[in-house]
Structures are given as C-alpha cells and as structure tokens.
Design a protein around this motif. Sequence first.
Motif, PDB file in Angstrom:
ATOM      1  N   ALA B  17       7.820  19.877  63.281  1.00  0.00           N
ATOM      2  CA  ALA B  17       7.314  21.089  63.944  1.00  0.00           C
ATOM      3  C   ALA B  17       7.646  22.328  63.109  1.00  0.00           C
ATOM      4  N   VAL B  18       8.869  22.393  62.587  1.00  0.00           N
ATOM      5  CA  VAL B  18       9.283  23.559  61.803  1.00  0.00           C
ATOM      6  C   VAL B  18       8.504  23.621  60.489  1.00  0.00           C
ATOM      7  N   LEU B  19       8.341  22.485  59.818  1.00  0.00           N
ATOM      8  CA  LEU B  19       7.595  22.466  58.552  1.00  0.00           C
ATOM      9  C   LEU B  19       6.141  22.900  58.758  1.00  0.00           C
ATOM     10  N   ILE B  20       5.500  22.351  59.788  1.00  0.00           N
ATOM     11  CA  ILE B  20       4.099  22.706  60.044  1.00  0.00           C
ATOM     12  C   ILE B  20       3.983  24.194  60.368  1.00  0.00           C
ATOM     13  N   PHE B  21       4.925  24.693  61.172  1.00  0.00           N
ATOM     14  CA  PHE B  21       4.883  26.117  61.528  1.00  0.00           C
ATOM     15  C   PHE B  21       4.945  26.993  60.275  1.00  0.00           C
ATOM     16  N   CYS B  22       5.852  26.678  59.371  1.00  0.00           N
ATOM     17  CA  CYS B  22       5.989  27.462  58.131  1.00  0.00           C
ATOM     18  C   CYS B  22       4.701  27.402  57.316  1.00  0.00           C
ATOM     19  N   LYS B  23       4.152  26.214  57.156  1.00  0.00           N
ATOM     20  CA  LYS B  23       2.961  26.045  56.322  1.00  0.00           C
ATOM     21  C   LYS B  23       1.761  26.770  56.927  1.00  0.00           C
ATOM     22  N   VAL B  24       1.557  26.587  58.234  1.00  0.00           N
ATOM     23  CA  VAL B  24       0.402  27.208  58.888  1.00  0.00           C
ATOM     24  C   VAL B  24       0.479  28.727  58.796  1.00  0.00           C
ATOM     25  N   ASN B  25       1.687  29.261  58.851  1.00  0.00           N
ATOM     26  CA  ASN B  25       1.851  30.713  58.886  1.00  0.00           C
ATOM     27  C   ASN B  25       2.175  31.332  57.530  1.00  0.00           C
ATOM     28  N   GLY B  26       2.039  30.531  56.488  1.00  0.00           N
ATOM     29  CA  GLY B  26       2.234  31.076  55.153  1.00  0.00           C
ATOM     30  C   GLY B  26       3.637  31.590  54.870  1.00  0.00           C
ATOM     31  N   ILE B  27       4.624  31.043  55.581  1.00  0.00           N
ATOM     32  CA  ILE B  27       6.019  31.412  55.295  1.00  0.00           C
ATOM     33  C   ILE B  27       6.443  30.679  54.023  1.00  0.00           C
ATOM     34  N   GLU B  28       6.927  31.421  53.036  1.00  0.00           N
ATOM     35  CA  GLU B  28       7.364  30.757  51.804  1.00  0.00           C
ATOM     36  C   GLU B  28       8.726  30.105  52.037  1.00  0.00           C
ATOM     37  N   PHE B  29       8.809  28.830  51.737  1.00  0.00           N
ATOM     38  CA  PHE B  29      10.073  28.128  51.995  1.00  0.00           C
ATOM     39  C   PHE B  29      10.252  26.992  51.010  1.00  0.00           C
TER      40      PHE B  29
END
Lengths: 251, 251
Positions: B17-29
């Motif tokens: 859930a956390v990985l998908i959230f970052c990817k969908v929202n363009g958060i660089e991580f």
Amino acid sequence: MLKVKVYADRMSQPSRAVLIFCKVNGIEFDEIKVEISKRQQLSPEFAAINPFKKLPAIVDGRFKLFESHAILIYLASAFPGIADHWYPADLSRRARIHSVLDWHHLNLRHGAAPFVLHSVLAPVLGLPLNPKAAAEAEKILISSLLKLENIWLKGNGRYLLGNLQPSIADLSLVCEIMQLELLDEKDRERILGPHKKVQEWIESTRNATRPHFDEVHKVLYKVKEIIQAKQSNQGDGVMQSKTKSPLPSKM
Amino acid sequence: MLKVKVYADRMSQPSRAVLIFCKVNGIEFDEIKVEISKRQQLSPEFAAINPFKKLPAIVDGRFKLFESHAILIYLASAFPGIADHWYPADLSRRARIHSVLDWHHLNLRHGAAPFVLHSVLAPVLGLPLNPKAAAEAEKILISSLLKLENIWLKGNGRYLLGNLQPSIADLSLVCEIMQLELLDEKDRERILGPHKKVQEWIESTRNATRPHFDEVHKVLYKVKEIIQAKQSNQGDGVMQSKTKSPLPSKM
C-alpha cells in the motif's frame, strides 16, 4: 450551540477515553448511556448511529462517527482551544501519535480486552468464563506491556514517545489498561507489577486529567465489587471454567 | 532533495500500500528491500529504524516512522501536490477515513493475514500450515467481507464511504484483500465470489492506481507459483496439517 452527543458505556474503555477527553477539554456534550450489559448497543436505534453496533459513537450536528481513535482525533481537531499537546499540529509529532494508536489496536487492545473479559468480566455480562482464551490473551497483554515499558515509554518524558504532556494516545492506552482494575489484587500485581514506567505513566495520565479520570473510572470499582460478590458466592470462584447457566447482569 | 527511504517487502500487504501510494503520487523514494522470508526485519540495523521489527517503515530525513496507516497519512500530508481525495482536508471526511482505517486493523486484517498465512503461505516461510488457525481466521475474514459489502461499500460511489475517488483507506484495505490471490482458485472464489461490490471496488482501485498496482502486486503471482509447485510435490497438498521439516524459502 448544539451539543455533541456521545454514545457511551463507561464499562467500555474507549468510551471512557472519549468521555474524559471531552470533560478535560471543556467540550460541551450530552452523554447518552448505551448499556452493553443490557445489549442496548444492538438496538435498531443505535444501529442507525453506528451500523457496527459498537461503542463509543458521536453525533455532531448531522455528522455521525464511530471508532474511538477517529473520534478523539476529530474532537481534538474540530473544537477550538484544545491544547496542541493532545494532537499536535506538527506533522511528524502527529504521525508518531498515529503510530502509537495503530500499535494499540494491533497489540495492547487484543491482549487487555479479551483477558479481562474471559478471566473476570464474563459472568457480569451473563457469559461463562473461558480460561483458555484468557491465557492466550494474557500472553499478548504481557508482551504489549513489555513493549510499552521498554519502547514507547523510553525517554525522559512522563508520557508515550518521551512527551512532556499527554496526547490522545496516552489517554486511549491508559484507559485500556485501567480495566485491569477489575482483576483481584494478586493478578493485577502479577501483570502490572514488573512494569514500573507503565505504572508511573498511568499515574501521570490520571493526574493530568483529574478529577474527570477518577470520576469516569468509578464504575470499574462498582463492578469489581459485583465480581467479588459473585466469586465468593460461588466458593472457589476465580477461574471457573464452566458457568452452568448465564448469570443475569446486576449492573 | 533527500529522497524518502521506504523499507518494504512486497510480500507484506501494508508495504505494498505504501509503495503504490508513493508511485501513484510521484513521491520520490528509495525502496529498501527487507526480506521477511530471510528474517531481515529482525536485524539490529532494521531494529534501529523500527524497534518493533515490522514492515513497512520510512525514514524522511531524520524522521523515522512505522505503522502503515500512520505512514500513509504522513505522506499524504507532508508532500505537496497530493490530490485531496487521498486524505481530505475536510475534518468530517477525514474522520470517516480514520474510522475505516481503525476498523481495518480491528477486523479485516485479523481475518485476511492469518488466514492466508495459515492456509497457504506458511511453508514458503519455513513454517507448518495450521488448518485450525486458518479456520478461525476465515470466520473473521468472511464476516469482514460481509461488512465491507453491506456497510462500507453501501452508497453509489465506487469507493469506501460512497466516495467517487479513492482514499488511503481504499488502497490499504484493497492491498489487504489482494493477498487472497495466493489461494487456489476454488478457495478464492468461495471467499470473494459472493461479494460483488467488493470485487468491483478492488477493480476500481486497481484501475485508479495503474500501472503501479499491478507492478507492485506481481510478486504475489510469483509466490503463488512456488506454493503450487510445493503442493504438487507433496501430493495431496492443499491443507496439510503437519510439515515435517521447515522448508527453505525460494523467494
């Protein structure tokens, strides 16, 4: 101003946390008693407030809300003048409080609530005791208390996360642990005795929320008397595995 | 800009859930893999990030955070430009999302995670299957799916709470349910089949988060092949109660 309605049973630890929070912070509210021992939370009237039929729930105007952590966050955010330490505006401090609250639901609550129910409270609700389920829950409870002592209460502050003032997480978790007051002294001492920081933290939270903390918890001591009376009526009492017929509640 | 570090194992549903959230929202991580099948989450290095030794966890600058719901809320609040529907600023909409997240931890998660572990996943982690624990967990899972279908997905929207767009709660709960992909078709159909709204909601959430949703869930289908290979090697396979010796992970 329209008052918030708080649907609560003081025998429910999350209900107590919400009631104490409102009282300490001067939130005007009406306490609407829903008695679990009389199965009142299962009524169609209450199901219209919370379709999951659990306590506590609130109604603020037309807005209905349940789940105690969500309620505490909402109250701390929606009412003016509530001191920041209860639910800090700072994102990282707030995030750490969310992480304690999540941990509470996934750990401590799964130990404390079933342990007290299955080891002492069941007969008051007309249910048999269940020593096997109590033993399972005790393991989770003790492991959670150890983590409170060694991880969450690490640091110099009196409160969780090393804080100097209480947050909604302190209130929620302390109310959870307070149900251990229903145990007899020997069991309570066995479980809480080894955890000095936990004991000090309970005292700090109690002191920070007086006199409301004691007033809202009074019911526990009343029910403890009922439990002890039932136990002495039944002779050996403490951990009977089978209650032949459900006992009616005297609450 | 310093990137957020996300400590995750894609086999863990809150990690996904956390990985998908970052990817969908363009958060660089940076995704830092911590493999549960190799017990890497128990290492002293990871315990310095999360003393509870669970996944996921994040490090943002000097700030460390664990518990997936707390992480999702933090990311949605701390990063600029994230669409409001993920974690609305409006207090009552936000409060209702908190209530779903709390319900998730107290209900759905206690069914889905142990059910999948004890009915199919255990051998991949070198543990024996436990049909009795699986049966207990299945009851909680089925009751939770019923409540999703009839209460949380009531209303006209495609998402939880009748919303028209997904929130962090949709993502978190759908990732929880996605682990049922590890079951064989018959079991998955028996459990998910009766819940049409749940199935549509999974599809809507998948569509709203493509292609990241599918990419992050790929690992499940890889592990499913391993499970099926183990089962056919062992003859009757599906619900063996005793595995003589722990099987090494092939992940």
